[in-house]
Motif scaffolding. Sequence first.
Motif, PDB file in Angstrom:
ATOM      1  N   LEU A 211       0.549  -1.219  -0.151  1.00 25.06           N
ATOM      2  CA  LEU A 211       0.077  -0.066  -0.236  1.00 25.06           C
ATOM      3  C   LEU A 211       0.951   1.099  -0.082  1.00 25.06           C
ATOM      4  O   LEU A 211       0.456   2.548  -0.113  1.00 25.06           O
ATOM      5  CB  LEU A 211      -0.653  -0.144   1.317  1.00 25.06           C
ATOM      6  N   GLY A 212       2.125   1.036  -0.160  1.00 23.18           N
ATOM      7  CA  GLY A 212       2.831   2.152   0.024  1.00 23.18           C
ATOM      8  C   GLY A 212       3.091   3.372   1.190  1.00 23.18           C
ATOM      9  O   GLY A 212       4.061   4.195   1.136  1.00 23.18           O
ATOM     10  N   VAL A 213       3.391   1.895   2.014  1.00 21.82           N
ATOM     11  CA  VAL A 213       3.724   2.581   3.698  1.00 21.82           C
ATOM     12  C   VAL A 213       5.793   2.846   3.330  1.00 21.82           C
ATOM     13  O   VAL A 213       6.096   1.370   2.697  1.00 21.82           O
ATOM     14  CB  VAL A 213       3.350   1.890   4.108  1.00 21.82           C
ATOM     15  N   ARG A 214       6.785   3.439   4.164  1.00 23.40           N
ATOM     16  CA  ARG A 214       7.700   3.743   4.001  1.00 23.40           C
ATOM     17  C   ARG A 214       8.416   3.307   5.400  1.00 23.40           C
ATOM     18  O   ARG A 214       7.426   3.562   6.176  1.00 23.40           O
ATOM     19  CB  ARG A 214       8.122   4.810   3.431  1.00 23.40           C
ATOM     20  N   PHE A 215       8.628   2.580   5.376  1.00 23.94           N
ATOM     21  CA  PHE A 215       9.457   2.201   6.528  1.00 23.94           C
ATOM     22  C   PHE A 215      11.488   2.288   6.778  1.00 23.94           C
ATOM     23  O   PHE A 215      11.858   2.755   5.725  1.00 23.94           O
ATOM     24  CB  PHE A 215       9.528   0.217   6.631  1.00 23.94           C
ATOM     25  N   VAL A 216      11.331   2.725   7.911  1.00 22.13           N
ATOM     26  CA  VAL A 216      12.542   3.668   8.891  1.00 22.13           C
ATOM     27  C   VAL A 216      12.969   2.791  10.271  1.00 22.13           C
ATOM     28  O   VAL A 216      12.704   3.462  11.123  1.00 22.13           O
ATOM     29  CB  VAL A 216      12.381   5.137   8.952  1.00 22.13           C
ATOM     30  N   PHE A 217      14.219   2.446   9.726  1.00 14.95           N
ATOM     31  CA  PHE A 217      14.067   0.805  11.065  1.00 14.95           C
ATOM     32  C   PHE A 217      14.986   1.659  11.820  1.00 14.95           C
ATOM     33  O   PHE A 217      16.532   2.609  11.316  1.00 14.95           O
ATOM     34  CB  PHE A 217      14.489  -0.783  10.117  1.00 14.95           C
ATOM     35  N   ASP A 218      15.819   0.331  12.158  1.00 15.23           N
ATOM     36  CA  ASP A 218      16.694   0.988  13.364  1.00 15.23           C
ATOM     37  C   ASP A 218      17.370   2.712  13.621  1.00 15.23           C
ATOM     38  O   ASP A 218      18.006   2.734  13.844  1.00 15.23           O
ATOM     39  CB  ASP A 218      18.297   0.710  12.518  1.00 15.23           C
TER      40      ASP A 218
END
Length: 421
Positions: A211-218
Motif C-alpha cells: 500500500l506504499g507505506v515507507r519504513f525507517v528501521f534502526d
Amino acid sequence: MAVHTVVIGAGVIGLATAYRLARAGAAVTVVDASDGETGASVHNAGWVTPILSAPVPAPGMVGKALRWMLRRDSPLRVRPVPRPEHVRFMVAMLRHCNVRDFNRGLLALMRLNERTIELLDRYEQDGVRFESHSPGQLMAFHAFETRREYQHAMAPLERIGHTAEQLTGDELRDLEPALGGHARAGLLCPRERHLDPVSLVKGLKDRCRDLGVRFVFDSPVEAVTFRGTEAVSVLAGGAAIDGDRFVLAVGARTGRLARLAGFALPVQPGKGYGFDDTSGAAGLRHSVYLGEAKVAVTPLSDRLRFAGTMEFGSWGDGIDRHRLGGIVRSAREFLPEFPADAPRAAWSGLRPMTPDGLPVIGRLPGRDNVFVAGGHGMFGVTLSPVTAEIIAAQIEGGKAAEDVAAVAEPFTPLRFAPKRP
Ligand SMILES: Cc1cc2nc3c(=O)[nH]c(=O)nc-3n(C[C@H](O)[C@H](O)[C@H](O)COP(=O)(O)OP(=O)(O)OC[C@H]3O[C@@H](n4cnc5c(N)ncnc54)[C@H](O)[C@@H]3O)c2cc1C
C-alpha cells in the motif's frame, strides 16, 4: 496532497494502524528503533481471545500476588526496584484492584472487543497473509474452584457472543488426548482463535509495503519538535522526519515517548517468558490455557509455543531460568508426554502495562496532532485491529471520530492527567 502520518513503532499496534491508514489512502511512514521484530509483538502466545479480556488489576489479586511472591517460578512477580515511576505504578495498580474499577474496565474492554473477530476476518479478505487457526480454545484446570472463578469472570462476554462451555476432564481428553489426568475440569471457548504472531507482523508489514507505506528501521525516536501545540517532526536516528500526524505505538516504551511529546503516561513493562518446542512430542489442535499456572500453549504449523508469567520491574530481554522452569513444570503436569529435555528456544517480551489494566488510545492532551496507541498489556494482538480503527477515525475527525467516541472514551490518555483540586 495526502495527509502524512508518521507512526512510531512497528509492533503489531503500529503496523495495524499504518495498514488501516494506508488502506484509506493516507501517506504513512513507520519508524522503529529496531527492525520491528524484537518486541512483544513477535514474542507472545498469539491468542485472539476477547473472552479473556478482563483488566489485570482485579479484586483478590493482592492476596494471590503476596502468596506468589514467595516463589521465584510463580506466575506473577513484582521486583523490588527502587525507581519512583515503578513504585508509583505498583501503588496505582493496587488501588485499581477493586470490584468497581474491575467491572468498569471489563465492560469497556468488552465493548472494545465487539468487532475484533470481524476486523480480523477483513484482514484475510484484504490480503493480509498470516497463519490463523479457529478450532476454538480450551482451558484446562486442576481445581474446579479455579474453573468457577474463570467462568464467573468470563460470563459477561456472552453478551458479545464469546461463550464458554463446561467440559469434564474426560471430555477435555477426547478433544486433546495429549492432556493428562491432572486436567480435571475444562472449558471450551468456541469463538476464540490463535495465530502465529510472527506471521501476523510479517503479513501486516508486507501489506503495508503493497500500500506504499515507507519504513525507517534502526532509528530510535529521540525527540519531537513542536510548533505551538502541533508536532512537526521527530528526530529518529539522527534524521528529522516531518509529518502532519504522529502516532506513538511503542509498546512498553510509551511512557518515555509520551514524555518526550510533553505528557507523562504511566506505562511500565510486564515481562513475560516463553519458548518454542519443535520436538513434536505433545501434539495439540486447540490452543490450551493451563488455568492454575496461567500458561498459554499455542499449536502452530511448525512449533508448539508456550508463554506465561508476569514480572513487574524488569526491562530488557534477559531470561530468568526460574520463571522459564515454572512454565516447563506446568507444561509437564498437564501434558505428560512433554519431554523435560525438549529443545527450547526461550524468549521474553515486555507487555505494555497500565495501572488500570486498560490500553491508552487517543489524542495526547494538549497536542493537536499526536495520538497514542499503547498500553495494551496482555491483549495487544487481540486489540490491534480495533485500536487501528479508533486511531484512524480520530485522525480523520468529524463523523468518523464521533462514531467511535463512546467506545474510545474509557481509553483516553486524559484519564492520566494530573488531578486539579
Ligand atoms: C508472554 C506474552 C504473551 C502474550 N500473549 C498474548 C496473546 O496471546 N494475545 C494477545 O492479544 N496479546 C498477548 N501478549 C501481549 C502483546 O504481545 C502486546 O500487548 C503487544 O505485542 C504490544 O504491541 P505493541 O506494538 O504495542 O508493542 P511492541 O511489540 O513492543 O512494539 C513496539 C515497537 O516500538 C519500537 N520502539 C520502542 N521505542 C522506540 C523509539 N523511541 N523509537 C522508535 N521505535 C521505538 C520497538 O522497537 C518495537 O518494535 C503477550 C505478551 C507477552 C509478553
